[in-house]
Each structure stands twice: as C-alpha cells, then as structure tokens.
Design a protein around this motif. Structure first.
Motif, PDB file in Angstrom:
ATOM      1  N   LEU A  42      14.250  21.391  10.645  1.00  0.00           N
ATOM      2  CA  LEU A  42      13.960  20.905  11.994  1.00  0.00           C
ATOM      3  C   LEU A  42      15.036  19.928  12.468  1.00  0.00           C
ATOM      4  O   LEU A  42      15.710  19.291  11.654  1.00  0.00           O
ATOM      5  CB  LEU A  42      12.602  20.199  12.031  1.00  0.00           C
ATOM      6  N   ASN A  84      15.617  14.516  14.941  1.00  0.00           N
ATOM      7  CA  ASN A  84      14.784  13.600  15.726  1.00  0.00           C
ATOM      8  C   ASN A  84      13.306  13.987  15.735  1.00  0.00           C
ATOM      9  O   ASN A  84      12.476  13.240  16.230  1.00  0.00           O
ATOM     10  CB  ASN A  84      15.299  13.520  17.163  1.00  0.00           C
ATOM     11  N   ARG A  85      12.964  15.147  15.167  1.00  0.00           N
ATOM     12  CA  ARG A  85      11.576  15.611  15.206  1.00  0.00           C
ATOM     13  C   ARG A  85      10.687  14.856  14.214  1.00  0.00           C
ATOM     14  O   ARG A  85       9.617  14.360  14.576  1.00  0.00           O
ATOM     15  CB  ARG A  85      11.518  17.109  14.912  1.00  0.00           C
ATOM     16  N   ILE A  86      11.107  14.805  12.966  1.00  0.00           N
ATOM     17  CA  ILE A  86      10.322  14.131  11.932  1.00  0.00           C
ATOM     18  C   ILE A  86      11.055  12.892  11.430  1.00  0.00           C
ATOM     19  O   ILE A  86      10.538  11.775  11.505  1.00  0.00           O
ATOM     20  CB  ILE A  86      10.025  15.084  10.751  1.00  0.00           C
ATOM     21  N   ARG A  91      11.568  10.055  13.908  1.00  0.00           N
ATOM     22  CA  ARG A  91      10.358   9.449  14.458  1.00  0.00           C
ATOM     23  C   ARG A  91       9.591   8.601  13.449  1.00  0.00           C
ATOM     24  O   ARG A  91       9.162   7.494  13.763  1.00  0.00           O
ATOM     25  CB  ARG A  91       9.437  10.542  15.012  1.00  0.00           C
TER      26      ARG A  91
END
Length: 477
Positions: A175, A178-180, A183
């Motif tokens: 992914l 910045n997705r997991i 964040r």
C-alpha cells in the motif's frame, strides 16, 4: 545513577553538536528538489512532514531492537553504557545520516544500489543477497513472538495468528506509505518513547541504584566484551538494518535540511531508549547474575513484561503488550517493505518488470521465505540477525567513506568507525558459534589481520582517488 544520567546528557549534547558537524561535512542544499517531488508516485515517493518522518524512522529502526538487545547487553554491566553513547554518536547516527542522505541524493536509491555506486558492482551483488536475507531474518525473528502472545490472549491458534500477521505484512508492504505507515506509525513511535521515558523515570526511584561506570566485565558467562557487546547491542549503538530502512523515509523528505532531524535525531532517540532498558536490566534484577537467571527462565519478552508491570502497574502491563506485539510487527512489515523495494529495483533493472506486477512479484518471495523461517527457533534466528546486521553496517560506513573521499571531503568521519566495525565483524565471524567457532585468541589475530588489510586498501584509496566537486551541495543558513 550518575553514569546513566550523564550518558543521556551526552547523547543529547551529541545531537546538538556533532550532528551539525556531520551535516556540514556532507553539505546540504535546500534548493535541490528531493525525490519526494521529482519521483512522486503515490506509493513510496510522497512528501511528509519531518516530525512524522522522524517518528516513523524511529519506529522502523527500533521496534524491540533497542529493548531486547540492550537487555542482553546489560549482562556485561555498565560498560554497555559506554558502547551505547560512543557507538551511537560517532558511528550509528553517522551511519544512519549518510544512509538516508545518500539515498536522497541518489533519487531514493536502496542500500545495495549505493554500495554498487561507491564500492563496485561485485560488492553490490553480495550486499543485495545479504541485505534481503537480513530483512527476511528480522521479519521472521520479530513475528513468532507476537504470534505466540496473540494466541495466548485470544481464542485463535498460533498458525492463525501468523496468517493474520502476514496478511497485514503483505498489505502494508504494497500500500502507499501514507495509508497505514504514515497514519498510525507516528502514534506507535510516540508510544515507544513514552514507554521508555516512563521506565526511565521509575528507575530513578527504585531502591536498587542504577550502577555507575566500571570497565569490569560483569557477564556471568564470562563472555568477552570485544566483539560480542558490539554485536549484542546493535540497535541503540549502530545497526546495519537502519541503512535498509532510511531510504523509506528518504523518499518522503521535503528538503535536505530535514535529514539531520530525521536520521541522526531518530538514532539518538534510539540510543536513549537502549540506555534506559540496559539500565533497567542490570538494576531491576539486582545485578547481571539476576538478569541472566530471568532471561534463562522466560526470555527477553518476559523480562520486559516483568519490568513494565512491576514499575508501572496496569499501564505498564498495557505498554508491555503493545511493546511485545505491535512494535516487532511494525519492524517486520517495514523490513519486508524495504526488501520489496530492493527487489523491485532489481526486477526493473534486470528484467524490466515494473508497476503493480513488479510490486507483487517482489513482495511474494520475501513474504513466503519469512513465513518459513518463523518455524525456526528464535534464538537461532537472532544470532544470524546480529552477524549479518553488523556486516551491513560496516559496508554502509565504507560506502559513505568512499563517497566523502570521492567528493574531497573529510572522509575520516566515516572511515574511522568503518575500520572499527570491520574489526568487530571480522573477529566475530571467526569467534561466534554461528561463524567458525575458533578460539578467542585465534579469532582476534585473524580479525586484526583482516582489518589491517582493509585499512591498507583504504590508505591506497586515499592516495589514488581524485576528488570531484560536489555540485549538489552548499551550506544552507
């Protein structure tokens, strides 16, 4: 206690002084556009705030490394404090800074690519293999423990816990950053800091005083300090694993001047965490003999759990669970992410495979290999992690040395720690059980001879390499 507090002060002073020396020698230029902008791809190359990058970098390079390693290194006594402070300021943080900044200067390149550029393609082939093996070993070593704990806390089997962890690993590796990672990892990084600071504060009020400096080897098993301490405490002093993680964040920096805070600063933070847990190990169990007995009875995970709950109560128990489950998992997934990035570069350059197909092809092999290694004894895995880890560290320091030599800059800032780490790894390989298991005196002699030969090669390079002008750098006010 004075030694412990002074050690923390020295690390902080080292950041505010020596890091600026390192930055000045490297030569930053905020007018250069970083790879986060020039190669922005919505996956790995994405601009992020420096404070977020620092917390992610800390979590990526730390996990349980500066906790487990420092506790094991505490068996040697307060001499471990010296190694953590000196190693962190003059070797580990320098290593991390150059691994991150050289990646940034070379379009976010991975560690093996940098090695190929400055040490030759022959070394690059070896480093590609060693680095990916190290990533797989780290991910495997930091997976089995959390899976066992999850299965004991929840009504699921160990095998099912492994499936869940590796499903997460695969998703997090493919992914966008910045997705997991972007964040939630800053939150986990803050928890890691809070956990260490809380333990450190509680230690100051214990009945057992934190021991002060002695150069005596207090290891109950009478194991030699050189080179075992330098391999046992890697995270917190110097760790080659970090050179594989720094490119992840190098691809997110907005400007070059952020590198000192992100790379050098995160390593100093890890050094402080290692100091705290080394002090906790040798203090809580009333000496190194008691610590060895605790490690033999329950392993490092149980030691962390006991210290956390005893010093911090319910909060400590929660932090221990977070530490033993979440922190190793977050190290494991970024290990696989960096190995995916290495294999992606290899596939793109050799087989012209890119895009989503390349990402999946690069992720699957390392994931499957890691799953297999989780079935192997943890202590066996960890011995090989230590050896391969410091080999990579020495190679990264030599890479940075050749870069500085080529640019006509003060190369000794990397050259001296590179010579030191060469002595560590050559001696360790011949002495350690997972190496050639030779007699200690023989291992010292072979290590010294090989280090001398490498130093002579260095002297030859100093005389023959013609410096080039570094057009990318100038001092930024």
């Amino acid at each position: 206690m004075i030694t412990f507090l002074l050690s923390i002060v020295l690390l902080i002073v080292g950041y505010f002084t020596y890091s600026k020396v390192v930055e000045r020698i490297f030569g930053i230029n905020d007018e250069n556009k970083t790879p986060a902008y020039t190669h922005q791809d919505g996956l790995d190359y994405m601009p992020m705030p420096w404070w977020k990058g620092t917390l992610i970098q800390l979590l990526n390079i730390a996990g349980l490394g500066p906790i487990y390693g420092a506790i094991a290194g505490a068996l040697y006594g307060p001499v471990a404090f010296i190694w953590i402070v000196v190693g962190c300021i003059f070797a580990g943080a320098v290593h991390d800074y150059f691994s991150g900044m050289l990646s940034l200067r070379h379009k976010g390149a991975q560690f093996p690519t940098l090695v190929g550029r400055y040490l030759g393609n022959g070394i690059k082939v070896v480093v590609n293999i060693v680095s990916i093996i190290l990533m797989v070993l780290v991910a495997a070593a930091f997976t089995a423990g959390p899976a066992h704990l999850i299965s004991s806390l929840a009504p699921i089997s160990f095998s099912m816990a492994l499936v869940l962890i590796f499903a997460y690993f695969f998703i997090a590796a493919v992914l966008p950053i910045n997705r997991i990672i972007g964040r939630i990892y800053p939150i986990f990084g803050a928890i890691l800091i809070f956990m260490a600071v809380s333990i450190g504060g509680a230690l100051l009020f214990m009945d057992n005083p934190i021991p002060n400096l002695t150069l005596e080897n207090l290891h109950p098993g009478d194991l030699p300090i050189w080179p075992l301490l330098m391999v046992t405490i890697s995270c917190g002093a110097i760790s080659g694993f970090h050179s594989t993680q720094s490119p992840i964040i190098a691809r997110t920096l907005k400007k070059e001047s952020e590198g000192r805070k992100v790379f050098y600063g995160a390593m100093i933070g890890e050094g402080i965490i290692a100091l705290i847990w080394a002090a906790a190990g040798m203090t809580f169990f009333n000496g190194t003999v008691g610590l060895q007995e605790a490690l033999a009875a329950g392993g490092p995970g149980e030691v962390v759990n006991t210290i956390s709950i005893s010093l911090l109560g319910t909060v400590g128990g929660l932090l221990a669970i977070i530490g033993v489950i979440i922190l190793p998992i977050t190290t494991g997934d970024t290990a696989l992410r960096s190995s995916r990035m290495m294999l992606t570069e290899l596939l793109e350059n050799r087989f012209k495979v890119s895009g989503s197909k390349g990402i999946i092809l690069a992720t699957l092999p390392v994931t499957l290999a890691t799953i297999y290694l989780t079935t192997i004894d943890y202590s066996f895995l960890w011995r090989y992690v230590g050896a391969s880890n410091q080999i990579v560290a020495a190679i990264m320091l030599w890479t940075a040395t050749m870069y500085l030599l080529e640019k006509g800059k003060f190369h000794w800032i990397c050259g001296i720690p590179a010579i030191f780490m060469t002595g560590v790894v050559t001696t360790y390989i011949f002495y350690a059980p997972e190496g050639f298991a030779l007699a200690y005196g023989t291992s010292l002699a072979i290590g010294a001879t090989l280090t001398l030969l490498v130093t002579l090669w260095y002297a030859y390079k100093i005389r023959t390499v013609k410096p080039q002008i570094d057009s990318d750098a100038h001092k930024v006010a």
